[in-house]
Design a protein around this motif. Structure first.
Motif, mmCIF file in Angstrom:
data_model
loop_
_atom_site.group_PDB
_atom_site.id
_atom_site.type_symbol
_atom_site.label_atom_id
_atom_site.label_comp_id
_atom_site.label_asym_id
_atom_site.label_seq_id
_atom_site.Cartn_x
_atom_site.Cartn_y
_atom_site.Cartn_z
ATOM 1 N N GLY A 172 0.785 -1.228 0.000
ATOM 2 C CA GLY A 172 0.000 0.000 0.000
ATOM 3 C C GLY A 172 0.813 1.270 0.000
ATOM 4 N N ALA A 173 2.124 1.186 0.078
ATOM 5 C CA ALA A 173 2.979 2.387 0.114
ATOM 6 C C ALA A 173 3.791 2.485 -1.165
ATOM 7 C CB ALA A 173 3.902 2.347 1.324
ATOM 8 N N ASP A 174 3.433 3.418 -2.036
ATOM 9 C CA ASP A 174 4.191 3.686 -3.266
ATOM 10 C C ASP A 174 4.422 2.421 -4.090
ATOM 11 O OD1 ASP A 174 4.404 6.375 -2.550
ATOM 12 O OD2 ASP A 174 6.199 5.975 -1.342
ATOM 13 N N GLY A 175 3.380 1.647 -4.251
ATOM 14 C CA GLY A 175 3.485 0.450 -5.069
ATOM 15 C C GLY A 175 4.214 -0.699 -4.401
ATOM 16 N N GLY A 176 4.369 -0.629 -3.098
ATOM 17 C CA GLY A 176 5.099 -1.664 -2.387
ATOM 18 C C GLY A 176 4.321 -2.949 -2.201
ATOM 19 N N ILE A 177 5.047 -4.040 -2.122
ATOM 20 C CA ILE A 177 4.471 -5.360 -1.816
ATOM 21 C C ILE A 177 5.075 -5.907 -0.534
ATOM 22 C CG2 ILE A 177 4.225 -7.750 -2.599
ATOM 23 C CD1 ILE A 177 4.271 -6.731 -5.464
ATOM 24 N N VAL A 178 6.400 -5.824 -0.410
ATOM 25 C CA VAL A 178 7.087 -6.302 0.784
ATOM 26 C C VAL A 178 8.437 -5.585 0.900
ATOM 27 C CG1 VAL A 178 8.189 -8.213 -0.456
ATOM 28 C CG2 VAL A 178 7.888 -8.362 2.022
ATOM 29 N N ASN A 179 8.825 -5.240 2.117
ATOM 30 C CA ASN A 179 10.127 -4.621 2.347
ATOM 31 C C ASN A 179 11.136 -5.741 2.589
ATOM 32 O OD1 ASN A 179 12.384 -3.181 3.218
ATOM 33 N ND2 ASN A 179 11.137 -1.621 4.235
ATOM 34 N N ALA A 180 11.658 -6.276 1.486
ATOM 35 C CA ALA A 180 12.545 -7.436 1.572
ATOM 36 C C ALA A 180 13.844 -7.165 2.325
ATOM 37 C CB ALA A 180 12.837 -7.970 0.171
ATOM 38 N N PRO A 181 14.552 -6.042 2.068
ATOM 39 C CA PRO A 181 15.812 -5.809 2.802
ATOM 40 C C PRO A 181 15.615 -5.766 4.321
ATOM 41 C CG PRO A 181 15.668 -4.339 0.922
ATOM 42 C CD PRO A 181 14.325 -4.992 1.052
ATOM 43 N N ALA A 182 14.495 -5.184 4.773
ATOM 44 C CA ALA A 182 14.244 -5.103 6.216
ATOM 45 C C ALA A 182 14.108 -6.489 6.815
ATOM 46 C CB ALA A 182 12.985 -4.278 6.480
ATOM 47 N N ALA A 183 13.423 -7.383 6.111
ATOM 48 C CA ALA A 183 13.279 -8.755 6.601
ATOM 49 C C ALA A 183 14.608 -9.500 6.547
ATOM 50 C CB ALA A 183 12.227 -9.495 5.779
ATOM 51 N N ILE A 384 9.303 -10.304 14.098
ATOM 52 C CA ILE A 384 9.847 -8.978 13.788
ATOM 53 C C ILE A 384 10.137 -8.837 12.300
ATOM 54 C CG2 ILE A 384 11.837 -7.465 14.149
ATOM 55 C CD1 ILE A 384 11.914 -8.398 17.022
ATOM 56 N N ALA A 385 10.585 -9.914 11.653
ATOM 57 C CA ALA A 385 10.840 -9.862 10.212
ATOM 58 C C ALA A 385 9.550 -9.557 9.451
ATOM 59 C CB ALA A 385 11.446 -11.177 9.731
ATOM 60 N N VAL A 386 8.455 -10.179 9.865
ATOM 61 C CA VAL A 386 7.160 -9.916 9.232
ATOM 62 C C VAL A 386 6.735 -8.470 9.484
ATOM 63 C CG1 VAL A 386 4.704 -10.471 9.270
ATOM 64 C CG2 VAL A 386 6.398 -12.308 9.289
ATOM 65 N N LEU A 387 6.892 -8.012 10.726
ATOM 66 C CA LEU A 387 6.533 -6.636 11.074
ATOM 67 C C LEU A 387 7.314 -5.638 10.221
ATOM 68 C CD1 LEU A 387 4.956 -4.808 13.124
ATOM 69 C CD2 LEU A 387 7.018 -4.837 14.530
ATOM 70 N N ALA A 388 8.620 -5.864 10.096
ATOM 71 C CA ALA A 388 9.461 -4.950 9.321
ATOM 72 C C ALA A 388 9.131 -4.999 7.837
ATOM 73 C CB ALA A 388 10.935 -5.289 9.537
ATOM 74 N N ALA A 389 8.695 -6.160 7.347
ATOM 75 C CA ALA A 389 8.485 -6.345 5.909
ATOM 76 C C ALA A 389 7.148 -5.813 5.408
ATOM 77 C CB ALA A 389 8.606 -7.826 5.557
ATOM 78 N N VAL A 390 6.103 -5.859 6.258
ATOM 79 C CA VAL A 390 4.763 -5.574 5.725
ATOM 80 C C VAL A 390 4.004 -4.465 6.437
ATOM 81 C CG1 VAL A 390 4.560 -7.975 4.953
ATOM 82 C CG2 VAL A 390 3.589 -7.313 7.165
ATOM 83 N N VAL A 391 4.524 -3.968 7.570
ATOM 84 C CA VAL A 391 3.760 -2.979 8.329
ATOM 85 C C VAL A 391 4.413 -1.604 8.244
ATOM 86 C CG1 VAL A 391 2.877 -2.336 10.595
ATOM 87 C CG2 VAL A 391 2.952 -4.741 9.935
#
Length: 490
Positions: A172-183, A384-391
């Motif tokens: 939902g953020a600028d065409g994002g699907i998942v924040n892979a590097p954060a995970a 935490i990996a899920v939290l960082a990747a999708v929230v």
């Protein structure tokens, strides 16, 4: 007459207590110390000395705060951001003194949670532990997101390309699907922790050396461009701006207490924990103030933007080449990874202590054959990996500071209570001028908390309500003190 024990007989009934007695029951300091040596399911291994403990605190503290938060604070405080660092540092100092006294007496993994349990009772201890869950868990996710941003920035500087938004932004953020590097950085930290605490401590030590070197490099280069005119006006937005920036910058000091979570893995915790806490705070504060002074002296405060690239931008402006910005970005990647590693470590140890007390499921205090809480590490890292990747963290990340301030305030109160209740306990380090200094610690924490916005307070309030629901619905009835006689309490 000897009472016969029947196999399969029901467990003895729990002593009848009032709700007030259950909420205020305490664990004696002696018992906490004993459990630190040989708790249920085995004990954590004592492998760390003063240098490693100090590196843990520096590793958890020196990172995202100076690399990211400075760019947010300068537009609020102007050149007086240096004073904001001092205010935040003094607040941290009071709490550091309190931590030093308590860590020398109670070398338990639970940090502020354990100190509260020994002094103010189970409910306050739960609230403190719940605050620490917010502080450590959400801050790891927030730091992991910052790491991903620096990875992307480094790629842009080196190759001119960047990762697609679909892989670097939450849904939902600028065409994002998942924040892979954060995970990814959370998973890397998890692998390091599963490898063992000694190996993780050495890895963190190496990363700390690198990021301190990067900070020294920044100061040496930017100092050549310092101009007196950049410090005027010194306080353009008044003391209100300085205070607001101080509250924001307190995030930069979150982590100095990480050494206290290693109480059960220190070789000589009574001697080394107080030294590590104070030494790390002195080193970090000196670096922060020096970097802030040079940064605002080298670039007009009005040119600072709310971005993680402020310090890297200064290097580019001063040298006229992006080479040093690339070096700085590499250092930032290493620095932030170190924070993820150490803060994740601290969170696992706090959960270990709470689980051993029965307040959260026992799986978090299970140790493998090497004395490592592997199940704890896996479960927490996955969450935490899920939290960082999708929230999208938003104001939830801001709540890490208010949660930390609340927990730090409780640590200062614990010093006052324990001085009055147990003056007989041996203290390897004593907080000077007590009870004045811990009282000032409480007031300074309250001052910074009141400087925070309404949204942060709302988030904190909701988190506390959820925590109380969990305590009364689950933890109170499963506490290890529930079935013990009143004599187990001080």
């Amino acid at each position: 007459m000897v009472e016969e024990k029947t196999v399969g007989a029901p467990a003895p009934a729990a002593p009848q207590r009032t709700v007030k007695q259950r909420l205020t029951r305490r664990k004696p300091v002696e018992r906490l110390t004993e459990e630190a040596g040989h708790g249920e399911g085995g004990s954590l291994r004592r492998t760390m000395g003063l240098a490693q403990l100090t590196m843990i605190s520096i590793g958890a503290t020196l990172g995202t705060g100076i690399f990211v938060v400075l760019g947010e604070a300068v537009p609020v405080a102007g050149p007086a951001v240096v004073l904001s660092f001092v205010i935040a540092g003094i607040t941290a100092l009071f709490s550091a003194l309190a931590y030093a006294e308590l860590a020398g007496m109670i070398p338990a993994s639970g940090s502020a949670y354990s100190y509260s349990y020994a002094t103010m009772g189970e409910l306050v201890a739960w609230v403190c532990g719940w605050c620490l869950m917010l502080t450590y868990g959400v801050s790891v996710a927030a730091v992991a997101v910052g790491w991903g941003e620096y990875i992307n920035e480094l790629l842009r500087l080196v190759t001119g390309a960047s990762l697609p938004a679909a892989l670097t932004q939450p849904p939902g953020a600028d065409g994002g699907i998942v924040n892979a590097p954060a995970a990814v950085v959370v998973v890397l930290a998890m692998v390091a922790l599963i490898g063992g605490v000694r190996e993780s401590a050495w890895l963190n030590g190496a990363m700390v050396v690198v990021k301190v070197a990067v900070m020294v490099m920044f100061v040496a280069i930017a100092a050549t461009a310092v101009r007196d005119g950049n410090f005027a006006p010194f306080m353009p937005l008044g003391m209100a701006g300085v205070s607001a920036a101080g509250a924001t910058l307190f995030f930069s000091y979150i982590g100095f207490d990480a050494a206290s979570t290693a109480g059960e893995e220190a070789k000589d915790p009574q001697r080394d924990l107080p030294r590590a806490i104070m030494l790390s705070l002195i080193i970090v504060t000196a670096i922060y103030c020096l970097v802030a002074f040079v940064a605002v002296g080298a670039m007009p405060w009005t040119d600072f933007q709310d971005t993680e690239a402020s310090l890297a931008h200064i290097l580019t402006v001063v040298t006229g080449t992006p080479i040093w910005s690339v070096v700085f970005a590499v250092g930032a990647v290493i620095a932030i990874a170190s924070v993820v590693l150490v803060v994740l470590y601290g969170q696992t140890r706090i959960l270990f202590a709470m689980s051993r007390d029965g307040l959260i499921p026992k799986v978090f205090s299970k140790l493998d054959k090497r004395g490592n809480p592997t199940a704890n590490i896996l479960i927490l890292s996955a969450a935490i990996a899920v939290l960082a990747a999708v929230v999208p963290l938003g104001h939830l990340a801001d709540a890490t500071s208010i949660g930390t301030l609340f927990a730090f305030g409780l640590v200062n109160v614990a010093v006052i209570v324990l001085r009055k209740r147990r003056p007989d306990l041996r203290r390897r380090f004593t907080m000077p001028l007590a009870p004045l200094t811990p009282a000032l610690g409480v007031l300074s924490c309250a001052y910074l908390m009141l400087s925070m916005g309404v949204a942060t307070w709302v988030t904190f309030g909701v988190w506390m309500l959820v925590g109380l629901a969990v305590y009364f619905g689950y933890s109170m009835r499963r506490s290890t003190l529930e079935t013990e006689p009143e004599t187990a309490e001080v």
